[in-house]
Scaffold this active site. Structure first.
Site, PDB file in Angstrom:
ATOM      1  N   ASN A  10       0.849  -1.195   0.000  1.00 13.01           N
ATOM      2  CA  ASN A  10       0.000   0.000   0.000  1.00 13.01           C
ATOM      3  C   ASN A  10       0.890   1.254   0.000  1.00 13.01           C
ATOM      4  O   ASN A  10       1.588   1.538   0.972  1.00 13.01           O
ATOM      5  CB  ASN A  10      -0.903  -0.049   1.245  1.00 13.01           C
ATOM      6  CG  ASN A  10      -1.832   1.144   1.339  1.00 13.01           C
ATOM      7  OD1 ASN A  10      -1.459   2.276   1.024  1.00 13.01           O
ATOM      8  ND2 ASN A  10      -3.053   0.894   1.779  1.00 13.01           N
ATOM      9  N   LYS A  13       0.284   4.003   2.768  1.00 13.15           N
ATOM     10  CA  LYS A  13       0.900   3.609   4.041  1.00 13.15           C
ATOM     11  C   LYS A  13       2.396   3.833   4.007  1.00 13.15           C
ATOM     12  O   LYS A  13       2.986   4.354   4.938  1.00 13.15           O
ATOM     13  CB  LYS A  13       0.728   2.088   4.225  1.00 13.15           C
ATOM     14  CG  LYS A  13      -0.415   1.624   5.019  1.00 13.15           C
ATOM     15  CD  LYS A  13      -0.257   0.110   5.220  1.00 13.15           C
ATOM     16  CE  LYS A  13      -1.563  -0.508   5.597  1.00 13.15           C
ATOM     17  NZ  LYS A  13      -1.466  -1.979   5.758  1.00 13.15           N
ATOM     18  N   ASP A  76      -0.952  -3.661   9.895  1.00 14.36           N
ATOM     19  CA  ASP A  76      -2.323  -4.030   9.570  1.00 14.36           C
ATOM     20  C   ASP A  76      -3.226  -3.020  10.250  1.00 14.36           C
ATOM     21  O   ASP A  76      -3.089  -2.751  11.443  1.00 14.36           O
ATOM     22  CB  ASP A  76      -2.672  -5.451  10.005  1.00 14.36           C
ATOM     23  CG  ASP A  76      -3.911  -5.944   9.247  1.00 14.36           C
ATOM     24  OD1 ASP A  76      -3.803  -6.161   8.021  1.00 14.36           O
ATOM     25  OD2 ASP A  76      -4.989  -6.060   9.860  1.00 14.36           O
ATOM     26  N   PHE A 159      -5.135   8.677   2.032  1.00 17.87           N
ATOM     27  CA  PHE A 159      -5.586   7.565   1.185  1.00 17.87           C
ATOM     28  C   PHE A 159      -6.798   6.915   1.836  1.00 17.87           C
ATOM     29  O   PHE A 159      -7.227   7.304   2.939  1.00 17.87           O
ATOM     30  CB  PHE A 159      -4.445   6.544   0.978  1.00 17.87           C
ATOM     31  CG  PHE A 159      -3.983   5.872   2.248  1.00 17.87           C
ATOM     32  CD1 PHE A 159      -3.078   6.484   3.096  1.00 17.87           C
ATOM     33  CD2 PHE A 159      -4.476   4.615   2.613  1.00 17.87           C
ATOM     34  CE1 PHE A 159      -2.659   5.876   4.274  1.00 17.87           C
ATOM     35  CE2 PHE A 159      -4.057   3.992   3.789  1.00 17.87           C
ATOM     36  CZ  PHE A 159      -3.154   4.627   4.624  1.00 17.87           C
ATOM     37  N   TYR A 161      -9.857   5.611   3.597  1.00 20.50           N
ATOM     38  CA  TYR A 161     -11.037   6.203   4.233  1.00 20.50           C
ATOM     39  C   TYR A 161     -10.781   7.606   4.798  1.00 20.50           C
ATOM     40  O   TYR A 161     -11.652   8.166   5.466  1.00 20.50           O
ATOM     41  CB  TYR A 161     -11.529   5.273   5.356  1.00 20.50           C
ATOM     42  CG  TYR A 161     -11.956   3.906   4.850  1.00 20.50           C
ATOM     43  CD1 TYR A 161     -13.168   3.734   4.184  1.00 20.50           C
ATOM     44  CD2 TYR A 161     -11.143   2.783   5.021  1.00 20.50           C
ATOM     45  CE1 TYR A 161     -13.564   2.487   3.716  1.00 20.50           C
ATOM     46  CE2 TYR A 161     -11.522   1.529   4.550  1.00 20.50           C
ATOM     47  CZ  TYR A 161     -12.729   1.390   3.900  1.00 20.50           C
ATOM     48  OH  TYR A 161     -13.117   0.158   3.433  1.00 20.50           O
ATOM     49  N   LYS A 182      -1.283  14.813  10.194  1.00 23.39           N
ATOM     50  CA  LYS A 182      -1.880  13.473  10.340  1.00 23.39           C
ATOM     51  C   LYS A 182      -0.930  12.543  11.107  1.00 23.39           C
ATOM     52  O   LYS A 182      -1.349  11.875  12.063  1.00 23.39           O
ATOM     53  CB  LYS A 182      -2.216  12.870   8.967  1.00 23.39           C
ATOM     54  CG  LYS A 182      -2.849  11.482   9.100  1.00 23.39           C
ATOM     55  CD  LYS A 182      -3.183  10.808   7.785  1.00 23.39           C
ATOM     56  CE  LYS A 182      -3.609   9.359   8.041  1.00 23.39           C
ATOM     57  NZ  LYS A 182      -3.730   8.555   6.825  1.00 23.39           N
ATOM     58  N   HIS A 187      -3.196   6.852  14.254  1.00 27.54           N
ATOM     59  CA  HIS A 187      -2.980   5.469  14.692  1.00 27.54           C
ATOM     60  C   HIS A 187      -1.601   4.966  14.261  1.00 27.54           C
ATOM     61  O   HIS A 187      -0.851   4.405  15.037  1.00 27.54           O
ATOM     62  CB  HIS A 187      -4.102   4.591  14.122  1.00 27.54           C
ATOM     63  CG  HIS A 187      -4.314   4.729  12.629  1.00 27.54           C
ATOM     64  ND1 HIS A 187      -4.274   5.940  11.962  1.00 27.54           N
ATOM     65  CD2 HIS A 187      -4.543   3.796  11.661  1.00 27.54           C
ATOM     66  CE1 HIS A 187      -4.474   5.738  10.671  1.00 27.54           C
ATOM     67  NE2 HIS A 187      -4.641   4.449  10.464  1.00 27.54           N
ATOM     68  N   ARG A 188      -1.220   5.232  13.007  1.00 28.27           N
ATOM     69  CA  ARG A 188       0.047   4.735  12.473  1.00 28.27           C
ATOM     70  C   ARG A 188       1.222   5.486  13.109  1.00 28.27           C
ATOM     71  O   ARG A 188       2.243   4.876  13.444  1.00 28.27           O
ATOM     72  CB  ARG A 188       0.037   4.919  10.944  1.00 28.27           C
ATOM     73  CG  ARG A 188       1.246   4.361  10.199  1.00 28.27           C
ATOM     74  CD  ARG A 188       0.953   4.205   8.711  1.00 28.27           C
ATOM     75  NE  ARG A 188      -0.110   3.241   8.498  1.00 28.27           N
ATOM     76  CZ  ARG A 188      -1.371   3.575   8.149  1.00 28.27           C
ATOM     77  NH1 ARG A 188      -1.704   4.837   7.921  1.00 28.27           N
ATOM     78  NH2 ARG A 188      -2.293   2.644   8.016  1.00 28.27           N
TER      79      ARG A 188
HETATM   80  P1  ITT Z   1      -0.852  -4.181   2.925  1.00 29.13           P
HETATM   81  O1  ITT Z   1      -1.583  -5.342   3.558  1.00 29.13           O
HETATM   82  O2  ITT Z   1      -0.052  -4.572   1.737  1.00 29.13           O
HETATM   83  O3  ITT Z   1      -0.066  -3.389   3.922  1.00 29.13           O
HETATM   84  P2  ITT Z   1      -3.521  -3.101   2.602  1.00 29.13           P
HETATM   85  O4  ITT Z   1      -4.036  -1.833   2.002  1.00 29.13           O
HETATM   86  O5  ITT Z   1      -4.165  -4.384   2.144  1.00 29.13           O
HETATM   87  O6  ITT Z   1      -1.949  -3.143   2.343  1.00 29.13           O
HETATM   88  P3  ITT Z   1      -4.564  -3.560   5.261  1.00 29.13           P
HETATM   89  O7  ITT Z   1      -4.934  -4.971   5.001  1.00 29.13           O
HETATM   90  O8  ITT Z   1      -3.872  -3.239   6.565  1.00 29.13           O
HETATM   91  O9  ITT Z   1      -3.575  -2.991   4.147  1.00 29.13           O
HETATM   92  O10 ITT Z   1      -5.864  -2.673   5.101  1.00 29.13           O
HETATM   93  C1  ITT Z   1      -5.925  -1.419   5.670  1.00 29.13           C
HETATM   94  C2  ITT Z   1      -7.028  -0.625   5.034  1.00 29.13           C
HETATM   95  O11 ITT Z   1      -7.599   0.223   6.058  1.00 29.13           O
HETATM   96  C3  ITT Z   1      -6.463   0.297   3.986  1.00 29.13           C
HETATM   97  O12 ITT Z   1      -6.542  -0.292   2.736  1.00 29.13           O
HETATM   98  C4  ITT Z   1      -7.319   1.528   4.140  1.00 29.13           C
HETATM   99  O13 ITT Z   1      -8.472   1.383   3.389  1.00 29.13           O
HETATM  100  C5  ITT Z   1      -7.718   1.541   5.610  1.00 29.13           C
HETATM  101  N1  ITT Z   1      -6.821   2.431   6.348  1.00 29.13           N
HETATM  102  C6  ITT Z   1      -5.835   2.078   7.229  1.00 29.13           C
HETATM  103  N2  ITT Z   1      -5.160   3.146   7.659  1.00 29.13           N
HETATM  104  C7  ITT Z   1      -5.703   4.209   7.037  1.00 29.13           C
HETATM  105  C8  ITT Z   1      -5.431   5.579   7.042  1.00 29.13           C
HETATM  106  O14 ITT Z   1      -4.415   6.081   7.732  1.00 29.13           O
HETATM  107  N3  ITT Z   1      -6.189   6.373   6.282  1.00 29.13           N
HETATM  108  C9  ITT Z   1      -7.183   5.887   5.534  1.00 29.13           C
HETATM  109  N4  ITT Z   1      -7.506   4.604   5.446  1.00 29.13           N
HETATM  110  C10 ITT Z   1      -6.771   3.745   6.205  1.00 29.13           C
END
Ligand code: ITT
Length: 200
Positions: A10, A13, A76, A159, A161, A182, A187-188
């Site tokens: 992602n 991220k 995650d 990105f 939500y 941000k 959270h991150r």
């Molecule tokens: P990886 O597993 O490869 O890291 P992914 O996008 O599939 O990528 P996740 O399974 O952890 O990752 O899904 C997290 C989802 O939650 C992500 O795709 C976003 O839609 C949402 N999300 C998480 N953190 C966010 C943030 O800071 N801002 C907006 N949406 C977020």
């Protein structure tokens, strides 16, 4: 030079992770941070855990098997909306299908909250970071940011939500915040700062 490989595909991220970890120094050395793609690791990972922490561990361990001496981390994360019994939760990336645009996912969530008052629109982003050390030890840090779901999409930063997630500190969506704003409250940001503390 110490090396961290971050097990994510992602890009949103990854950009945040690189900024948040930029000041990390381990054993007096700066740390190089590469995504799994940049490290040439391309493997399918089945995220079949039941929690954010479990899924982060699954991703980090899968990549650690190919990481030769580097520290491996994985994130995650997801959005929990209280009124929807914490949906989409650990299924946030897969909600309405992995390839569905976030315009559609965000509109759908707004529609599911139609008529719901601000007091009942509470939500949080959750982030679990798993870290596998070169000797195989694993630790996980988890953090959240509390907010509520807006009535329309706002902002173009970030990105996923971000355009519908409103934060109390600013009265704005996280897509209306700068990257620095941000990361300082997210959270991150919180979970990765806890990981940095542990590594130091
Ligand atoms: P990886 O597993 O490869 O890291 P992914 O996008 O599939 O990528 P996740 O399974 O952890 O990752 O899904 C997290 C989802 O939650 C992500 O795709 C976003 O839609 C949402 N999300 C998480 N953190 C966010 C943030 O800071 N801002 C907006 N949406 C977020």
């Amino acid at each position: 030079m110490q090396e961290i490989i971050f097990a994510t595909g992602n890009e949103g991220k990854m950009k945040e992770v690189k900024m948040i970890l930029a000041d990390l120094v381990l054993d007096g050395e700066k740390v190089s941070i590469r995504s799994m793609k940049e490290a040439g690791i391309d493997i399918p990972i089945l995220e079949n855990g039941k929690s954010f922490a479990e899924n982060a561990g699954i991703k980090a361990k899968a990549v650690a098997a190919f990481a030769k001496g580097a520290i491996v981390m994985a994130d995650d994360s997801g959005l929990e909306i209280d009124y929807l019994n914490k949906e989409p939760g650990i299924y946030s990336a897969r909600y309405l299908g992995e390839d569905t645009s976030y315009r559609v996912k965000n509109q759908n969530l707004i529609e599911r909250l139609e008529g719901v008052s601000e007091r009942e629109r509470t939500a949080r982003f959750v982030c679990a970071i798993a870290c596998v050390m070169p000797d195989g030890r694993l630790f996980t840090k988890e953090a959240t940011i509390e907010g509520w779901i807006g009535y329309e999409e706002k902002g173009t930063n970030g990105f996923g939500y971000d355009p519908i997630f409103m934060v109390y500190e600013y009265g704005k969506s996280t897509a209306e915040l700068s990257e620095e704003e941000k990361n300082a409250i997210s959270h991150r940001g919180k979970a990765l700062r806890a990981v940095k503390e542990e590594l130091r």
